[in-house]
Design an enzyme around this catalytic site. Sequence first.
Site: not given
Ligand code: NAD
Length: 333
Positions: A129, A154
Amino acid sequence: MDGRVLVTGAAGFIGFHMVRRLLADGWIVSGIDNLNDYYDPGLKRDRLAQLEGHPAFQFQPLDLANRETMQTLFAGPHFDVVINLAAQAGVRHSLEAPHSYVDSNVVGFLNVLEGCRAQGVSHLLFASSSSVYGANNRLPYSVHDPVDHPLSLYAATKRAGELMAHSYAHLYGIPSTGLRFFTVYGPWGRPDMAYFSFTQKILTGQPIPVFNHGQMQRDFTYIDDIIEGVTRLIPHAPGAQNTWPEDPASSAAPFCIHNIGNHTPIALTDFIHTLEGCLGKSAQIEWLPMQDGDVVATYADVSPLQQSVGFAPDTPLHKGLQHFVNWYRQYYG
Ligand code: NAD
């Protein structure tokens, strides 16, 4: 293409779009997700419903943090590529529920690394991130910048994941690519993110809370650009050109990190004006002070990505937001 990919977080925002692209490109995809209730699990189930029924997709409701079930998963069919997108996301929530961040992002990610080691996967890609840049105020953020001052738990867990992956790449030769995503938005997005709740509130005439009196800048990145960037970083994917740049830490590990961001920071006030234009409705704004854990600006230097795979995100905000708003109106009626 008949390779097998494991996507963790397959019911999540980015995971869902990633699976859809991999299936379109001809991969066999296994998806896992614990379908937790951090935000509306109904939205996660609806995303999955779009994927289920595809003959090359298989889903299992698994928790990354459960060591035994993860061992069983990796004792099964071999994955050529693992894409770890599951995480407890959200900067502000990490101040309220710290344990869930360590469970999913540190313990859970260790279970993924152990599985990759046991199977000898040919490539691990994992979500990091922009928040790892923390107190760094040199803009744009370069992958060569120091990242040892996270401002939220985070961010600390995401940086921990990068360090853990580096150690596994070094010790066990697991080729690994860290993906520092910058504020991702688009259809099927996350209801906990500002653009989503701003849309809800503008449409229902409620005031939107704007922190730091609107003096924040974010490098908003459209989901399709994120997926294009990740896809090109998968060796052997159609159009992939990833060439393993030298590890900036100068170790011999097959390890690299990329920023994936739009390299166009937008002030929150301008973002709101664009959203008002897409919705055809004005916002009522509640100006608030800066929140703990937040950073003032994010801005990706994507030149290494551009050099490595010949692509950098470039969808203009008004275009991407219009796609989001069209989806939002259709989904929520
Ligand atoms: P999201 O919350 O929509 O997706 C994450 C998924 O992981 C969820 O469906 C959740 O149910 C699942 N999850 C969480 N903990 C879990 C566990 N212990 N076991 C199994 N499943 C689990 O988030 P996103 O926006 O799709 O983010 C995806 C990745 O990208 C994450 O790693 C997030 O930290 C990273 N990220 C996202 C953004 C953004 O702007 N969306 C920015 C930077 C980084």
